[in-house]
Design an enzyme around this catalytic site. Structure first.
Site, short mmCIF file in Angstrom:
data_model
loop_
_atom_site.label_atom_id
_atom_site.label_comp_id
_atom_site.label_asym_id
_atom_site.label_seq_id
_atom_site.Cartn_x
_atom_site.Cartn_y
_atom_site.Cartn_z
N HIS A 1 0.41 -11.54 2.56
CA HIS A 1 -0.69 -10.89 1.83
C HIS A 1 -1.42 -11.86 0.91
CE1 HIS A 1 -1.92 -6.62 0.32
NE2 HIS A 1 -2.97 -7.42 0.48
N TYR B 1 0.83 -1.20 0.00
CA TYR B 1 0.00 0.00 0.00
C TYR B 1 0.86 1.26 0.00
CZ TYR B 1 -3.79 -3.12 1.59
OH TYR B 1 -4.71 -4.14 1.72
#
Length: 282
Positions: free
Chosen positions: A109, A51
């Protein structure tokens, strides 16, 4: 039903039943959004190396009046760093960027099974926990076969598994498989993002009218009564505050079944991201 603001994890720690998502939350504007979310009452902040906002998250925490120990900060291991040594280094670098001494939670992730290194990555998280870099470790988007492989290889069961879940893709079988293994389920894309109309769905809107709640609060309550933690995002304080107000009512079993009935199977995924096929940010 006993109401609680926390779920207890299999490692003995607790976690808020709702967290604030930070995808696209960056820079000075991102700091203001996070400060607002913390002021509204959020105590779990969900970030990721991919991110590109770990610095923003860390700065928002430093500027907050809420003590660091009262805010759970999470990041996630990117797919490019599943090699053991890379994973350990990335976790350290993420902490340096954020200016934090430790992460409360750290997840893989995506499994990226085509690379075949997620067991190695999981061993890195197990060791990072032993080193004191991370308090709680978990995964994201892992399917039962991925879970069983890392558990068998290391003897360590993830505390959480964050998966896509919303009314158009309720992922019920995967929810059950996680719960059977004692793993806390979390939902990402809780409101379906902007790629579908779940918040405008007729059934959800009718339930919102029935319970005198917002469509978002109906979905949050649906997750909560299914023992699923919700990750949500909102820019305004009013919406952030509203997203925390789902404890004062209870959906009937029939109404939960109505929401489950909105499921569209694989066609309901917001971006078609099958964990067996998806290669993270290629």
């Amino acid at each position: 039903m006993t109401e609680s603001n926390f779920f207890r994890l299999n490692d003995g720690t607790t976690i808020p039943v709702i967290g604030f998502g930070t995808y696209t939350v960056q820079g000075a504007k991102g700091i203001r959004v996070l400060q607002s979310a913390i002021d509204a009452g959020f105590r779990l902040i969900d970030s990721s190396t991919n991110y590109m906002n770990e610095g923003t998250v860390g700065e928002a925490i430093r500027r907050s009046d809420v003590p660091r120990k009262d805010i759970a900060i999470r990041s996630k291991l990117p797919g490019a760093n599943h090699d053991y040594d890379k994973a350990i280094t990335v976790i350290q670098e993420s902490l340096y960027r954020s200016g934090l001494d430790y992460f409360d939670q750290y997840l893989i992730h995506w499994p990226l099974p085509k690379q075949g290194k997620y067991v190695e990555a999981w061993q890195a998280l197990v060791d990072a926990q032993k080193f004191g870099l991370v308090k709680t470790i978990g995964v994201s988007n892992f399917l039962p076969e991925h879970l069983d492989k890392i558990i068998e290889a290391t003897g360590v069961t993830p505390a959480v598994n964050q998966i896509e879940r919303h009314p158009y893709f309720n992922n019920l079988e995967l929810v059950k498989e996680n719960q059977k293994r004692g793993i806390q389920v979390e939902s990402w894309s809780t409101f379906g993002r902007k790629l579908n109309d779940v918040l405008e769905n007729e059934t959800i809107v009718e339930l919102a009218k029935k319970y005198h709640k917002t469509p978002a609060q109906i979905i949050l309550r649906w997750n909560y009564q299914s023992d699923v933690l919700s990750i949500v995002k909102a820019s305004s304080y009013d919406h952030q505050k509203a997203n925390l107000e789902f404890f004062d009512f209870e959906l009937s079993k029939d109404d939960i079944d109505k929401i489950n009935g909105l499921d569209q199977g694989e066609a309901g995924r917001v971006e078609g991201q099958d964990p067996n096929e998806y290669e993270e940010f290629d």
